[in-house]
Scaffold this motif. Structure first.
Motif, PDB file in Angstrom:
ATOM      1  N   ALA A  92      -7.076   6.094 -13.120  1.00  0.00           N
ATOM      2  CA  ALA A  92      -6.946   6.305 -11.676  1.00  0.00           C
ATOM      3  C   ALA A  92      -5.579   5.840 -11.176  1.00  0.00           C
ATOM      4  O   ALA A  92      -4.930   6.517 -10.375  1.00  0.00           O
ATOM      5  N   ALA A  93      -5.143   4.683 -11.648  1.00  0.00           N
ATOM      6  CA  ALA A  93      -3.884   4.099 -11.174  1.00  0.00           C
ATOM      7  C   ALA A  93      -2.667   4.874 -11.633  1.00  0.00           C
ATOM      8  O   ALA A  93      -1.590   4.742 -11.044  1.00  0.00           O
ATOM      9  N   THR A  94      -2.806   5.678 -12.668  1.00  0.00           N
ATOM     10  CA  THR A  94      -1.659   6.441 -13.194  1.00  0.00           C
ATOM     11  C   THR A  94      -1.760   7.926 -12.874  1.00  0.00           C
ATOM     12  O   THR A  94      -1.001   8.731 -13.407  1.00  0.00           O
ATOM     13  N   THR A  95      -2.682   8.305 -11.992  1.00  0.00           N
ATOM     14  CA  THR A  95      -2.793   9.708 -11.588  1.00  0.00           C
ATOM     15  C   THR A  95      -1.558  10.099 -10.785  1.00  0.00           C
ATOM     16  O   THR A  95      -1.195   9.424  -9.826  1.00  0.00           O
ATOM     17  N   ARG A  96      -0.949  11.185 -11.152  1.00  0.00           N
ATOM     18  CA  ARG A  96       0.261  11.658 -10.459  1.00  0.00           C
ATOM     19  C   ARG A  96      -0.094  12.708  -9.415  1.00  0.00           C
ATOM     20  O   ARG A  96      -1.093  13.396  -9.524  1.00  0.00           O
ATOM     21  N   GLY A  97       0.776  12.816  -8.406  1.00  0.00           N
ATOM     22  CA  GLY A  97       0.620  13.866  -7.415  1.00  0.00           C
ATOM     23  C   GLY A  97      -0.351  13.578  -6.297  1.00  0.00           C
ATOM     24  O   GLY A  97      -0.762  14.486  -5.578  1.00  0.00           O
ATOM     25  N   LEU A  98      -0.740  12.304  -6.114  1.00  0.00           N
ATOM     26  CA  LEU A  98      -1.691  11.969  -5.047  1.00  0.00           C
ATOM     27  C   LEU A  98      -0.997  11.992  -3.686  1.00  0.00           C
ATOM     28  O   LEU A  98       0.120  11.469  -3.551  1.00  0.00           O
ATOM     29  N   PRO A  99      -1.621  12.565  -2.649  1.00  0.00           N
ATOM     30  CA  PRO A  99      -0.977  12.607  -1.331  1.00  0.00           C
ATOM     31  C   PRO A  99      -0.839  11.235  -0.686  1.00  0.00           C
ATOM     32  O   PRO A  99       0.083  10.997   0.087  1.00  0.00           O
ATOM     33  N   ASP A 100      -1.761  10.333  -0.975  1.00  0.00           N
ATOM     34  CA  ASP A 100      -1.708   8.976  -0.433  1.00  0.00           C
ATOM     35  C   ASP A 100      -1.152   8.052  -1.516  1.00  0.00           C
ATOM     36  O   ASP A 100      -1.807   7.813  -2.533  1.00  0.00           O
ATOM     37  N   ARG A 101       0.035   7.528  -1.295  1.00  0.00           N
ATOM     38  CA  ARG A 101       0.694   6.718  -2.313  1.00  0.00           C
ATOM     39  C   ARG A 101      -0.038   5.411  -2.590  1.00  0.00           C
ATOM     40  O   ARG A 101       0.168   4.779  -3.615  1.00  0.00           O
ATOM     41  N   ARG A 102      -0.894   4.997  -1.654  1.00  0.00           N
ATOM     42  CA  ARG A 102      -1.597   3.736  -1.837  1.00  0.00           C
ATOM     43  C   ARG A 102      -2.762   3.836  -2.815  1.00  0.00           C
ATOM     44  O   ARG A 102      -3.268   2.825  -3.288  1.00  0.00           O
ATOM     45  N   SER A 103      -3.199   5.069  -3.108  1.00  0.00           N
ATOM     46  CA  SER A 103      -4.414   5.238  -3.905  1.00  0.00           C
ATOM     47  C   SER A 103      -4.298   4.575  -5.266  1.00  0.00           C
ATOM     48  O   SER A 103      -5.215   3.867  -5.709  1.00  0.00           O
ATOM     49  N   SER A 104      -3.181   4.806  -5.952  1.00  0.00           N
ATOM     50  CA  SER A 104      -3.038   4.228  -7.288  1.00  0.00           C
ATOM     51  C   SER A 104      -3.027   2.701  -7.211  1.00  0.00           C
ATOM     52  O   SER A 104      -3.578   2.022  -8.087  1.00  0.00           O
ATOM     53  N   SER A 105      -2.429   2.160  -6.162  1.00  0.00           N
ATOM     54  CA  SER A 105      -2.416   0.704  -5.998  1.00  0.00           C
ATOM     55  C   SER A 105      -3.822   0.171  -5.736  1.00  0.00           C
ATOM     56  O   SER A 105      -4.188  -0.910  -6.218  1.00  0.00           O
ATOM     57  N   HIS A 106      -4.616   0.911  -4.981  1.00  0.00           N
ATOM     58  CA  HIS A 106      -5.985   0.485  -4.716  1.00  0.00           C
ATOM     59  C   HIS A 106      -6.793   0.428  -6.012  1.00  0.00           C
ATOM     60  O   HIS A 106      -7.651  -0.449  -6.188  1.00  0.00           O
ATOM     61  N   ALA A 107      -6.535   1.382  -6.912  1.00  0.00           N
ATOM     62  CA  ALA A 107      -7.239   1.359  -8.199  1.00  0.00           C
ATOM     63  C   ALA A 107      -6.858   0.112  -8.992  1.00  0.00           C
ATOM     64  O   ALA A 107      -7.710  -0.539  -9.617  1.00  0.00           O
TER      65      ALA A 107
END
Length: 887
Positions: free
Chosen positions: A620-635
């Protein structure tokens, strides 16, 4: 063989067919301004004549341009592409698109659908688009965020079909959008919330590629600018005068536009502000002069009005239309031509950067009554639904009903506008007046079920039943199901199919869902998969997923996987749920892949399978292309908290250390919390190393949770950083890099510094420092000071500082001001500030609070009147008004 090589070998008779296709050859598109590329500043040099400067300044390629070129190259090689450049006004989006398409091979066409309206132009000619066409959708919100929801959805569906039509491959659909418009189109609806843009969201997030265009030049970009400036004086001028890297905005003359607005004579400023407010309330870009003239009166004081000359309008129009540093003026007349339709009466365009500025400087200022009257009398009928929604949001109930009624009259077959009248009346406690409007809406609903709103119909009927009307008008089951199949939200569709299953069995329900899925309803596949999993028919559920994936609806397919996983999790079939998560994670859709990885990680964590969960958190933390940049940090944060709860804080994996080492703010904050809770020597040593290298969060962590003997030293170091101008700016950039759209109030440098002072028993020093900052004009400091005064019981002083913060640009405090005034018994002032709150985007008038204030003040009759009739545009309580009969 590439597409272009294949084209080169085709019979030239194809040119005859191409001549009937929309658009024209790119080689013939010599005027970038007709495609809405901004004109740049002029410095008195000859331009565009073959011996002077070119029409456009030398182009400075930036990071997003390389990504855009890759997309264009794939289109040139025969694979259809869709991309949208998202960025603030005048950030260089349209210019980047112009530069990108210049490299397409000979034979490619460019089509800019514009008249009679943008969405109508798309729907009229989209079926004639041929391979090798660029579909130019500048400001894509005008095509997809339409006043009539179904119009934009039809455009999105048509573009989706074009992208997946093998007979018309390749095409390049290229668009631009402001962040707020992108945010309105792309988020998934919350539970029980109507899904207004399912086709648009699927088109943009599943089919297309998003490129973010920064609003300022990076250091590397500025170095390239300095080199190019030797050959273009416009670039040299911008490099010298633009602030903080806002090169493209300066080139477009934005600062001068704002200066001209600020210093406008009263008549001209009235026209500009009427245009700003009209656009904010939902008017399209083309503003009728009759509307602006009629509205202007409300923007003038009596003194200003008395001083106007007889020819004030002509003078004001000349002032606002005058070109400025090579760009068009604040308000410019629309001239007939290929790019614009011919209007029967003069229409004007508001400069887009000035429109953006208006949303800031007039962001909490209610529009005067004259504008609402002008909108009702002179605006385009297609914009009436947008005005009605704006009026409803502001508690202007009479106007909302009047505008919805006008919208209904403008479209005799529109059931939704009539349902909105009924909705407004029901919310006002006037169900007896809502009934005939619901009756008429139901009669029309049966004629066009696919274009109607089933959620709204269901809501109005339910509220009328609750009001004591057991016999409420409705539609027959066949009409209802057709409507739900076409436009039903997940909640409405689920309730409808559950009822169908209970009445006619599972097979009938699945057949209906199959038809709904074929119509493009994204909820149908998810519901079918859920039902089949619950019935133990897993292989059939897999077939539904595979069909959706193969039919060009990958987002729907992989969301169905997540639905299946959720059902299996509830049944305790964890390993089977993980298999469905795996399918979703492998689908290539970033959001679905992220959600699947998070779901799998959390399931495993609940089962105590920590190591497996860590692996999924990493995915989850290394998923690329997420619109919300915080998502990977939340993981990453979730992984740390899981380890902490499991008592394994000494087992932090390498990938988490690397995220923190790379400066990820939220991961670092998690480490800070771990240290405060007491943790390993390894983490303490790592934070000390980071602090010694100047990391402010590491210094903050050691000041809070490190050894007591070091606390004073690290507090001093951290405080020096957060209180300095350079440190505060650096910290702000780090937070904005994580998410540019969030305010980050709690983590702002001011708050960090105050917290450090308070933890060091220096609260009085914190008060003095914040007051100094507030008195120097810092709105963020004024807000913090007001909050501290409020907590200390100094209500009047807190109110004054909240008002100061609002006046200096912090609109987030208006609700605090209204609440304080209400508690102080200053009801009329409180209502005025609640009205300002309703002017903010995504905010509604606090009707319950206003009614409560009136009741507490003993004004029971006024409270009842307010609930039934709302407010007038001037803020006064509306006098009783009647609803006209429906047509």
């Amino acid at each position: 063989m590439t597409y272009n090589a294949a084209v080169g070998g085709q019979d030239r008779s194809a040119s005859t067919a191409a001549s009937t296709a929309p658009g024209r050859l790119i080689s013939q598109c010599a005027d970038p301004f007709s495609l809405e590329v901004h004109r740049a500043i002029e410095l008195g040099y000859p331009m565009g004549d073959g011996c002077g400067l070119p029409l456009l300044p030398i182009y400075i390629a930036r990071a997003h341009d390389a990504q855009l070129q890759e997309i264009v190259q794939r289109a040139a090689e025969g694979v259809s592409q869709l991309t949208v450049l998202v960025g603030e006004s005048s950030s260089g989006k349209t210019r980047a698109c112009w530069e990108a398409v210049q490299v397409l091979p000979a034979g490619w066409r460019l089509w800019h659908p514009f008249a009679p309206s943008r969405p109508e132009a798309v729907l009229r000619d989209l079926g004639h688009v041929r391979p090798g066409t660029v579909v130019w959708l500048n400001e894509i919100q005008h095509y997809l965020l339409t006043a009539t929801k179904t119009l934009g959805e039809h455009v999105a569906a048509g573009l989706h079909s074009l992208m997946h039509d093998p007979e018309r491959t390749p095409v390049l659909v290229i668009g631009t959008a402001w962040p707020e418009h992108w945010a309105a189109l792309t988020p998934s609806p919350q539970e029980n919330e109507t899904d207004h843009h399912p086709h648009a969201r699927a088109l943009l997030t599943a089919t297309g590629t998003t490129l973010v265009v920064p609003d300022r030049f990076s250091e590397a970009d500025l170095r390239s600018l300095q080199t190019a400036a030797f050959n273009d004086p416009r670039l040299a001028y911008a490099a010298e005068h633009a602030e903080q890297g806002h090169i493209t905005q300066y080139l477009a003359g934005a600062p001068a536009l704002i200066d001209r607005y600020r210093t406008s004579p009263p008549g001209a400023k009235a026209l500009i502000e009427a245009a700003m407010d009209a656009r904010c309330l939902g008017h399209g870009p083309a503003l009728p002069l009759t509307l602006l003239e009629a509205a202007a009166d409300g923007y003038l004081t009596d003194h200003q009005r008395n001083l106007l000359s007889d020819d004030w309008l002509e003078r004001a129009l000349a002032y606002v239309a005058a070109p400025l540093r090579g760009i068009r003026g604040a308000l410019t007349p629309i001239r007939p031509g290929k790019a614009h339709p011919t209007f029967a009466h003069p229409h004007y365009l508001l400069a887009d950067y000035l429109e953006k500025h208006g949303r800031i400087v007039r962001g909490i200022t209610p529009a005067p009554a004259s504008l609402w009257t002008a909108l009702t009398d002179h605006a385009s009928r297609t914009d009436l639904p947008a005005f009605a929604r704006s009026a409803s949001d502001r508690g202007l109930m009479r106007l909302a009903v009047q505008l919805w009624t006008a919208a209904a009259d403008a479209d005799a077959g529109d059931s939704t506008a009539r349902l909105r009248v009924a909705e407004t009346l029901v919310e006002a406690g006037r169900p007896e007046e809502a009934l005939p409007w619901l009756q008429r809406a139901c009669e029309l609903y049966s004629n066009t079920p696919q274009a109607s709103d089933p959620w709204l119909l269901n809501w109005v009927r339910s509220r009328l039943v609750q009001a004591g009307y057991p016999e409420v008008p409705g539609v027959d089951d066949t009409t209802w199901r057709k409507s739900v199949a076409a436009n039903g939200s997940e909640w409405v569709l689920s309730a409808t199919v559950d009822q169908l299953r209970d009445q006619q069995g599972l097979e009938e329900a699945l057949a209906w869902l199959r038809a709904a899925a074929e119509r493009g309803n994204p909820s149908a596949t998810r519901k079918a998969v859920e039902m089949l999993i619950k019935a133990g028919r897993d292989s059939e559920a897999l077939g539904w997923f595979q069909r959706a994936a193969a039919s060009g609806r990958p987002e729907t397919a992989y969301e169905a996987c997540l639905a299946a996983a959720a059902v299996l999790k509830e049944e305790g079939r964890i390993d089977e749920a993980l298999t469905w998560c795996q399918r979703a994670a492998e689908g290539g859709q970033p959001i679905c892949a992220y959600q699947a990885a998070r779901e799998a990680a959390e399931m495993l964590a609940e089962e105590g399978r920590i190591d497996e969960a860590l692996s999924w958190f990493q995915r989850a933390a290394t998923t690329r292309g997420l619109p919300d940049r915080r998502s990977s940090s939340h993981a990453a944060m979730a992984a740390v908290f899981m380890l902490q709860e499991a008592g394994r804080t000494g087992d932090l994996p390498i990938w988490l250390w690397k995220r923190a080492e790379g400066g990820d703010v939220l991961t670092m904050i998690t480490f800070v919390l771990m240290l405060e809770a007491g943790t390993s020597d390894e983490l303490l040593a790592w934070l000390r190393n980071r602090a010694e290298r100047g990391d402010p969060l590491a210094m903050y962590a050691l000041a809070h949770g490190g050894p007591a003997e070091d606390a004073e030293f690290w507090s001093s170091r951290a405080l020096a950083y957060f209180q300095s101008v350079e440190g505060a700016h650096d910290w702000h950039q780090r937070l904005k890099g994580l998410d540019p759209d969030s305010s980050w109030d709690e983590l702002a440098a001011l708050n960090m510094a105050v917290e450090i002072l308070e933890d060091s028993d220096r609260a009085e020093e914190a008060d003095v420092w914040i007051r100094d900052r507030a008195e120097s004009g810092d709105p963020a400091a004024a807000k913090i000071l007001a909050s501290r005064l409020w907590k200390a019981g100094s209500i009047a002083k807190a109110l004054a500082w909240y008002q100061h913060a609002a006046e200096t640009g912090d609109h987030s405090v208006v609700t605090y001001i209204a609440d304080i005034l209400g508690e102080m018994g200053r009801t009329e002032e409180a209502i005025a500030w609640y009205r300002r709150t309703a002017e903010r985007k995504y905010h509604l008038l606090a009707t319950d609070k206003i009614a409560s204030l009136l009741e507490k003040g003993g004004r029971l009759q006024d409270a009842g009147r307010f609930k039934r009739y709302g407010l007038e545009p001037d803020g006064s309580l509306a006098t009783p008004w009647e609803t006209p009969p429906p047509r």
